[in-house]
Design an enzyme around this catalytic site. Structure first.
Site, PDB file in Angstrom:
ATOM      1  N   LYS A  64       0.982  -0.976   0.104  1.00 33.54           N
ATOM      2  CA  LYS A  64       0.059   0.127   0.056  1.00 33.54           C
ATOM      3  C   LYS A  64       0.813   1.219   0.055  1.00 33.54           C
ATOM      4  O   LYS A  64       0.369   2.387  -0.372  1.00 33.54           O
ATOM      5  CB  LYS A  64      -0.808   0.133   1.355  1.00 33.54           C
ATOM      6  CG  LYS A  64      -2.060  -1.070   1.525  1.00 33.54           C
ATOM      7  CD  LYS A  64      -2.579  -0.978   2.728  1.00 33.54           C
ATOM      8  CE  LYS A  64      -3.164  -2.229   3.013  1.00 33.54           C
ATOM      9  NZ  LYS A  64      -3.817  -2.243   4.479  1.00 33.54           N
TER      10      LYS A  64
ATOM     11  N   ASP B  89       7.716   2.742  -2.685  1.00 32.20           N
ATOM     12  CA  ASP B  89       7.756   3.884  -1.736  1.00 32.20           C
ATOM     13  C   ASP B  89       9.039   4.122  -0.918  1.00 32.20           C
ATOM     14  O   ASP B  89       9.656   5.106  -1.028  1.00 32.20           O
ATOM     15  CB  ASP B  89       6.878   3.509  -0.279  1.00 32.20           C
ATOM     16  CG  ASP B  89       7.118   1.938   0.298  1.00 32.20           C
ATOM     17  OD1 ASP B  89       7.762   1.490  -0.136  1.00 32.20           O
ATOM     18  OD2 ASP B  89       6.005   1.719   1.070  1.00 32.20           O
TER      19      ASP B  89
ATOM     20  N   ASP C 281      15.222   0.017   0.921  1.00 32.07           N
ATOM     21  CA  ASP C 281      15.883   0.029   1.985  1.00 32.07           C
ATOM     22  C   ASP C 281      17.070  -0.938   1.804  1.00 32.07           C
ATOM     23  O   ASP C 281      18.124  -0.730   1.085  1.00 32.07           O
ATOM     24  CB  ASP C 281      14.883  -0.273   3.084  1.00 32.07           C
ATOM     25  CG  ASP C 281      15.810  -0.126   4.475  1.00 32.07           C
ATOM     26  OD1 ASP C 281      16.920   0.115   4.601  1.00 32.07           O
ATOM     27  OD2 ASP C 281      14.927  -0.526   5.622  1.00 32.07           O
TER      28      ASP C 281
ATOM     29  N   LYS D  73      17.136   4.613   0.909  1.00 35.48           N
ATOM     30  CA  LYS D  73      18.005   4.664   1.833  1.00 35.48           C
ATOM     31  C   LYS D  73      19.342   3.645   1.648  1.00 35.48           C
ATOM     32  O   LYS D  73      19.331   2.505   2.168  1.00 35.48           O
ATOM     33  CB  LYS D  73      17.256   3.755   3.046  1.00 35.48           C
ATOM     34  CG  LYS D  73      17.312   4.334   4.337  1.00 35.48           C
ATOM     35  CD  LYS D  73      16.690   3.608   5.439  1.00 35.48           C
ATOM     36  CE  LYS D  73      15.143   3.741   5.973  1.00 35.48           C
ATOM     37  NZ  LYS D  73      14.909   2.866   6.981  1.00 35.48           N
TER      38      LYS D  73
ATOM     39  N   VAL E 247      11.194   5.854   8.736  1.00 39.06           N
ATOM     40  CA  VAL E 247      10.515   6.700   8.593  1.00 39.06           C
ATOM     41  C   VAL E 247       9.198   6.308   8.325  1.00 39.06           C
ATOM     42  O   VAL E 247       8.715   5.442   7.965  1.00 39.06           O
ATOM     43  CB  VAL E 247      10.934   7.602   7.405  1.00 39.06           C
ATOM     44  CG1 VAL E 247      12.409   8.163   7.563  1.00 39.06           C
ATOM     45  CG2 VAL E 247      10.997   6.647   5.947  1.00 39.06           C
TER      46      VAL E 247
ATOM     47  N   ASP F  79       3.972   3.502   6.630  1.00 37.90           N
ATOM     48  CA  ASP F  79       3.311   3.094   7.908  1.00 37.90           C
ATOM     49  C   ASP F  79       4.262   2.677   9.206  1.00 37.90           C
ATOM     50  O   ASP F  79       5.446   2.377   8.802  1.00 37.90           O
ATOM     51  CB  ASP F  79       2.318   2.125   7.743  1.00 37.90           C
ATOM     52  CG  ASP F  79       3.077   0.654   7.415  1.00 37.90           C
ATOM     53  OD1 ASP F  79       3.572   0.631   6.805  1.00 37.90           O
ATOM     54  OD2 ASP F  79       2.475  -0.460   8.327  1.00 37.90           O
TER      55      ASP F  79
HETATM   56  P1  5GP Z   1      13.927  -3.739   1.774  1.00 30.92           P
HETATM   57  O1  5GP Z   1      13.955  -5.018   1.219  1.00 30.92           O
HETATM   58  O2  5GP Z   1      14.314  -2.445   0.775  1.00 30.92           O
HETATM   59  O3  5GP Z   1      14.947  -3.365   2.914  1.00 30.92           O
HETATM   60  O4  5GP Z   1      12.663  -3.243   2.254  1.00 30.92           O
HETATM   61  C1  5GP Z   1      11.673  -2.363   1.497  1.00 30.92           C
HETATM   62  C2  5GP Z   1      10.402  -2.496   2.041  1.00 30.92           C
HETATM   63  O5  5GP Z   1      10.476  -2.132   3.571  1.00 30.92           O
HETATM   64  C3  5GP Z   1       9.696  -1.000   1.784  1.00 30.92           C
HETATM   65  O6  5GP Z   1       8.941  -0.987   0.609  1.00 30.92           O
HETATM   66  C4  5GP Z   1       8.646  -0.720   3.028  1.00 30.92           C
HETATM   67  O7  5GP Z   1       7.891  -1.437   2.999  1.00 30.92           O
HETATM   68  C5  5GP Z   1       9.457  -1.171   4.074  1.00 30.92           C
HETATM   69  N1  5GP Z   1      10.500  -0.339   4.950  1.00 30.92           N
HETATM   70  C6  5GP Z   1      11.972  -0.189   4.736  1.00 30.92           C
HETATM   71  N2  5GP Z   1      12.524   0.937   5.304  1.00 30.92           N
HETATM   72  C7  5GP Z   1      11.310   1.439   5.933  1.00 30.92           C
HETATM   73  C8  5GP Z   1      11.211   2.683   6.682  1.00 30.92           C
HETATM   74  O8  5GP Z   1      12.148   3.454   7.185  1.00 30.92           O
HETATM   75  N3  5GP Z   1       9.755   2.943   7.091  1.00 30.92           N
HETATM   76  C9  5GP Z   1       8.857   2.230   6.649  1.00 30.92           C
HETATM   77  N4  5GP Z   1       7.547   2.649   7.009  1.00 30.92           N
HETATM   78  N5  5GP Z   1       8.873   1.213   5.735  1.00 30.92           N
HETATM   79  C10 5GP Z   1      10.201   0.705   5.320  1.00 30.92           C
END
Ligand code: 5GP
Length: 184
Positions: free
Chosen positions: A44, A101, A104, A134, A156, A162
């Site tokens: 979402k 969104d 990370d 990030k 964040v 969320d």
């Molecule tokens: P990744 O696999 O890149 O670590 O994770 C990506 C997903 O983790 C994002 O699409 C999001 O849903 C969640 N996520 C990662 N970092 C954050 C953050 O700082 N805040 C929030 N609300 N969700 C995050």
């Protein structure tokens, strides 16, 4: 109860977000001129970004949504990602821009999963537009073609992002007070 009171710091204001999205919209309109563009937002988190982004793109476009489940911490080792909601329309021969969104660690594999999945459906191209990047936490390389803002290593919320399902409705990007997530 006002959810703004749970925010320790605003990292990106509503005006900054609007200004950057205008720039992205101009760039995307230029890059995809004359091409059949479909934006695919990942639910979402990317829904609010998508809603503002499409209104800054001046060329014809359509948009669609996918929902993906990655099995929490398990997905980091197993790479298990499941499509919970598929596209409504075919993307064959279309130029797809995936709207995310935040990128990370790249570990949940949701982005690479969805990019590979969409490529396999004979899209003319598949590129990625994320509101936030990030990079300090990146473990898996994921190609980002458009990035709204680079953020430091903080959890964040707001503008679609969320914490336990809440705070998506904040118009800015902020950091929660430690006591809200049990850190204080
Ligand atoms: P990744 O696999 O890149 O670590 O994770 C990506 C997903 O983790 C994002 O699409 C999001 O849903 C969640 N996520 C990662 N970092 C954050 C953050 O700082 N805040 C929030 N609300 N969700 C995050």
């Amino acid at each position: 109860m006002d959810i703004n009171q749970d925010i320790a710091q605003v990292l990106i204001t509503e005006d900054q977000i609007a200004g950057r999205i205008k720039e992205l919209g101009i760039q995307i309109s230029k890059d995809y001129e004359g091409k059949e563009l479909v934006l695919v937002a990942i639910l979402k988190g990317a829904s609010i970004f998508l809603a503002d982004l499409v209104r800054e793109i001046s060329i014809p476009l359509s948009f669609d949504f996918v929902a993906i489940s990655s099995y929490g911490a398990d997905s980091r080792s197993s790479g298990v990602v499941r499509l919970l909601k598929d596209l409504d329309e075919s993307i064959e021969s279309k130029h797809v821009l995936v709207v995310e969104d935040i990128v990370d660690t790249g570990w949940t594999l949701r982005l690479s999963y969805i990019v590979e999945n969409l490529r396999s459906r004979k899209a003319a191209s598949v590129r990625v537009c994320t509101l936030l990047d990030k990079p300090s936490q990146r473990k898996v390389d994921v190609g980002i073609d458009y990035n709204g803002f680079t953020v430091e290593d903080k959890y964040v919320v707001g503008y679609g992002l969320d914490f336990n399902g809440k705070y998506r409705s904040l118009p800015y990007i902020g950091v929660l007070k430690p006591e809200v997530y049990g850190g204080g």
